[in-house]
Design a protein around this motif. Sequence first.
Motif, mmCIF file in Angstrom:
data_model
loop_
_atom_site.group_PDB
_atom_site.id
_atom_site.type_symbol
_atom_site.label_atom_id
_atom_site.label_comp_id
_atom_site.label_asym_id
_atom_site.label_seq_id
_atom_site.Cartn_x
_atom_site.Cartn_y
_atom_site.Cartn_z
ATOM 1 N N GLN A 266 7.506 24.236 8.757
ATOM 2 C CA GLN A 266 7.682 22.813 9.877
ATOM 3 C C GLN A 266 8.470 23.329 11.196
ATOM 4 O OE1 GLN A 266 9.362 20.258 6.682
ATOM 5 N NE2 GLN A 266 7.727 18.806 7.222
ATOM 6 N N LEU A 267 9.198 24.314 10.766
ATOM 7 C CA LEU A 267 10.178 24.662 11.950
ATOM 8 C C LEU A 267 9.091 25.489 13.105
ATOM 9 C CD1 LEU A 267 13.337 26.342 10.596
ATOM 10 C CD2 LEU A 267 12.921 24.001 11.641
ATOM 11 N N ALA A 268 8.406 26.441 12.247
ATOM 12 C CA ALA A 268 7.401 27.011 13.171
ATOM 13 C C ALA A 268 6.271 26.207 13.925
ATOM 14 C CB ALA A 268 6.446 28.193 12.459
ATOM 15 N N ASN A 269 6.011 25.258 13.302
ATOM 16 C CA ASN A 269 4.993 24.119 13.794
ATOM 17 C C ASN A 269 5.629 23.127 14.794
ATOM 18 O OD1 ASN A 269 2.596 24.846 12.419
ATOM 19 N ND2 ASN A 269 3.096 23.976 10.596
ATOM 20 N N GLY A 270 6.985 22.992 14.413
ATOM 21 C CA GLY A 270 7.790 22.214 15.520
ATOM 22 C C GLY A 270 8.013 22.983 16.846
ATOM 23 N N ALA A 271 8.312 24.272 16.544
ATOM 24 C CA ALA A 271 8.334 24.953 17.918
ATOM 25 C C ALA A 271 7.330 25.006 18.684
ATOM 26 C CB ALA A 271 8.624 26.545 17.408
ATOM 27 N N LYS A 272 5.980 25.040 17.886
ATOM 28 C CA LYS A 272 4.887 25.082 18.713
ATOM 29 C C LYS A 272 4.465 23.466 19.285
ATOM 30 C CE LYS A 272 -0.001 24.812 17.800
ATOM 31 N NZ LYS A 272 -0.064 23.030 18.193
ATOM 32 N N SER A 273 4.870 22.665 18.475
ATOM 33 C CA SER A 273 4.477 21.364 19.261
ATOM 34 C C SER A 273 5.605 20.874 20.265
ATOM 35 C CB SER A 273 4.545 20.182 18.156
ATOM 36 O OG SER A 273 5.940 20.008 17.694
ATOM 37 N N LEU A 274 6.588 21.477 20.190
ATOM 38 C CA LEU A 274 7.497 21.339 21.432
ATOM 39 C C LEU A 274 6.702 21.924 22.795
ATOM 40 C CD1 LEU A 274 11.010 21.809 19.969
ATOM 41 C CD2 LEU A 274 10.240 19.742 21.336
ATOM 42 N N LEU A 275 6.190 22.856 22.549
ATOM 43 C CA LEU A 275 5.573 23.514 23.799
ATOM 44 C C LEU A 275 4.302 22.756 23.964
ATOM 45 C CD1 LEU A 275 6.088 27.493 23.147
ATOM 46 C CD2 LEU A 275 7.242 25.898 24.923
ATOM 47 N N ASP A 276 3.674 22.302 23.130
ATOM 48 C CA ASP A 276 2.527 21.415 23.261
ATOM 49 C C ASP A 276 2.673 20.278 24.384
ATOM 50 O OD1 ASP A 276 1.129 23.277 21.774
ATOM 51 O OD2 ASP A 276 0.853 21.883 20.166
ATOM 52 N N GLU A 277 3.974 19.567 23.954
ATOM 53 C CA GLU A 277 4.373 18.340 24.621
ATOM 54 C C GLU A 277 4.792 18.979 26.168
ATOM 55 O OE1 GLU A 277 5.951 15.356 24.025
ATOM 56 O OE2 GLU A 277 4.932 15.142 21.872
ATOM 57 N N VAL A 278 5.197 20.065 26.155
ATOM 58 C CA VAL A 278 5.400 20.678 27.764
ATOM 59 C C VAL A 278 3.993 20.760 28.419
ATOM 60 C CG1 VAL A 278 6.236 22.458 29.001
ATOM 61 C CG2 VAL A 278 7.556 21.878 26.987
ATOM 62 N N ALA A 279 3.214 21.308 27.617
ATOM 63 C CA ALA A 279 1.886 21.475 28.423
ATOM 64 C C ALA A 279 0.962 20.115 28.505
ATOM 65 C CB ALA A 279 1.063 22.195 27.283
ATOM 66 N N THR A 280 1.057 19.037 27.850
ATOM 67 C CA THR A 280 0.418 17.995 27.968
ATOM 68 C C THR A 280 1.214 17.017 28.600
ATOM 69 O OG1 THR A 280 0.906 17.094 25.821
ATOM 70 C CG2 THR A 280 -1.145 18.274 25.683
ATOM 71 N N GLY A 281 2.495 16.967 28.439
ATOM 72 C CA GLY A 281 3.019 15.706 29.281
ATOM 73 C C GLY A 281 4.006 15.943 30.300
#
Lengths: 382, 412
Positions: A266-281
Amino acid sequence: MRSRLQHLGVCLTGLAAISTLAACGGGDDKAAAAGAGGPITVEAKDDGCGVQRAEAQAGTITFEVSNKGSRITEFYLYAEGDRIMGEVENIAPGLTRRLIVEVPDGGRYQTSCRPGMTGDGIRADFTVKGSASRNTDDNAKLAEATQGYQRYVNAQVQPLLDKTGEFVTAVKAGKVDAAKAVYPVARTYWERIEPVAESFGDLDPRTDSREADLEPGQAFTGFHRLEKDLWVSGLQPDSGKVADQLLADVTEIATRAKTVAFTPLQLANGAKSLLDEVATGKITGEEDTFSHTDLWDFQANVEGSQAAIAALRPLVQERDAALAKTIDEKFAAVTGLLDKQRDGDGYKLYDKLTQAEIKAFAEAVDALGEPISKVAEVVAQK
Amino acid sequence: MTGVSRRGLFGLAGAGVAVAGLGAAAGVLASGAEKPAGPSVDTSAPVPFRGDHQAGITTPAQDRMHFVAFDVTTKSRGELVRLLKDWTAAAERMTAGKEAAEGGAVGGIPEAAPADTGEALDLPASALTLTIGFGPSLFDDRFGLAGKRPEALVDLPHFRGDNLEATRSGGDICVQACANDPQVAVHAIRNLARIGFGKVAVRWSQLGFGRTSSTSKAQATPRNLFGFKDGTNNLKSEDPGLPAQVWVTDGPDWMVGGSYLVARRIRMHIEIWDRTSLAEQESIVGRAKGSGAPLGQQNEFDAVDPHVRGAGGVPLVPDDSHIRLASENLNGAKILRRGYNFTDGSDGYGHLDAGLFFICFNRDTRSQFIPMQQALSGKDRMMEYLEHNGSGHFACPPGPAVGSYWGEKLFA
């Protein structure tokens, strides 16, 4: 690779109840032997539960459950301590349903038919052969990763509460300039631990929804509602009420965040999803569409992502040192670009950036996102 | 090399009849193409233009699309009717594999601009279908149609997460051109737009490649740009329940035998998606990526079983997965999907501007598409990877009978 990832999928689905990776590890080799002997038929009756075979190899086990009784039934496979490995419910009389269950570890299990869908069910022992070996040293590293990130979350929670409190106080006192100044600061602590907040159902949408994300008739509340009031429409009669609710919700999130333990995956996926937030938002400037303080959020997402990766760092370093080095370099590149946009204690407003500057951000985030997305599979290695 | 190399270049998939006899080159082209749906499907033959229903709805979905929305610029009802007649004549010719007008590209006098633009010369009909629809905005006071607006032709509500751009949305009239050769589809729209100059103006248009749905059981289920089989549960022309979901039976009179078209330009954040683990992708969709089987099942067409649970009692097909939300709580309502993948270059930030141009047909959008989209936009985990930035709703009249023109009953 494929079978491992699918295997992880089953583990991940179970993460609503937080467990460590070790609780669902192991058994990759055996998964290859899945399905040996074909599906195991189960004849469920009102007073019996005829399981064709009482043993199977570890891996993918398929049951075909036929209800030959007169009552609606369900079928379970339990591990020790009645931990559910898989279940299929609502099997009407005459119906056959299929249950495909991943059992990575050998050991003693129990099957259970539950006619009427109540009670303990009609149980029988079920043996799974083959067992996964565990590396205790790795488990220690994984446990340390979980604890390390928990410390990080705890460190963010108090300033989040403090700054949100300051923001709410300023809004309620009608101090528009003071509220505007503290808005991006409070959001920094929020955005750093956003994946934690997102795991709490309604709380995140109530706190952080953008106006376009609402359905018609749905109340616009939280940070962005107050952002709109402060920057565009002026404080409204209900702004104070919205502010109170925001503080109450953030307080609840803060309390609950302290009790959450994340698995390394979940940490690894959380790190990724934070960057996804950057890219899409953030790259699109959609997050803070009224205040244009997107770069504060941008920076906070990147820091949160970096903190999650840092917790996993010893493991990544040991298993894939080149990946660890690449990630460091790409984080540094993004941070370097952010530093160029610093303005006093904060950042340049997003609508003042040039198209070329935004494109440079997008490229740097893509370059970071790719290696970050590989961390999950490194963590999942046995 | 004349027509052949150009058609190869544009990636015609169903090489079938048209290239027979062209030797080795044709063989190479065909072998690189998708497995054909069946030996008897002729992807270059014409599809009948006239009939009870317009073609391009339940007829087999072709591989390519060019969709256009027009604003009507003339103020004259007579001129609009004249245009619809001219369009009908040109559409009938082009769907039969002919040029847009008599004389065509090279048959006129040298001093005249050619009557047909010419890029489809030598190309077969390629199953071209042209389907017209009328948008809500046509039914204002300009042409005396206000009283004829069907109740079902509502203005679509705002759906959660909508980020619609005016330059990709709405329109008085739409034309959907589908063909198995992209050049044939583009040729058709180009010539209709040309005929319309001075009476209509192009508001927006969209190219699509790669159908994302099957409309016949003879077709294999294609994949969308997320890499997943899409539209497995789509209505198929062979389904006995299809007419009740697609064709208008209860009026207004001019729409009986017609259908309502909803178009949505759905940008996919494919770069983000590509960094997402297989397990996560599959749980978002609710299907296995390889086989297309619902999670917990074995084969693509196995029924979704929401009652199967995995470790910890968590549903294998998650409550917020796409297939679960798209199929539940809709009282049996379905839609006929007929969309296409698109890639419109890049977005200026180093990302492909790619996604799915969603098209569906239904009998009443109010009870079919709208509740479905409300369920999806509110809860679908896939929405994180999607952005709806274009939208249109159109009433597609019944098929033109022999001697009549598109929408004749509307103007009667």
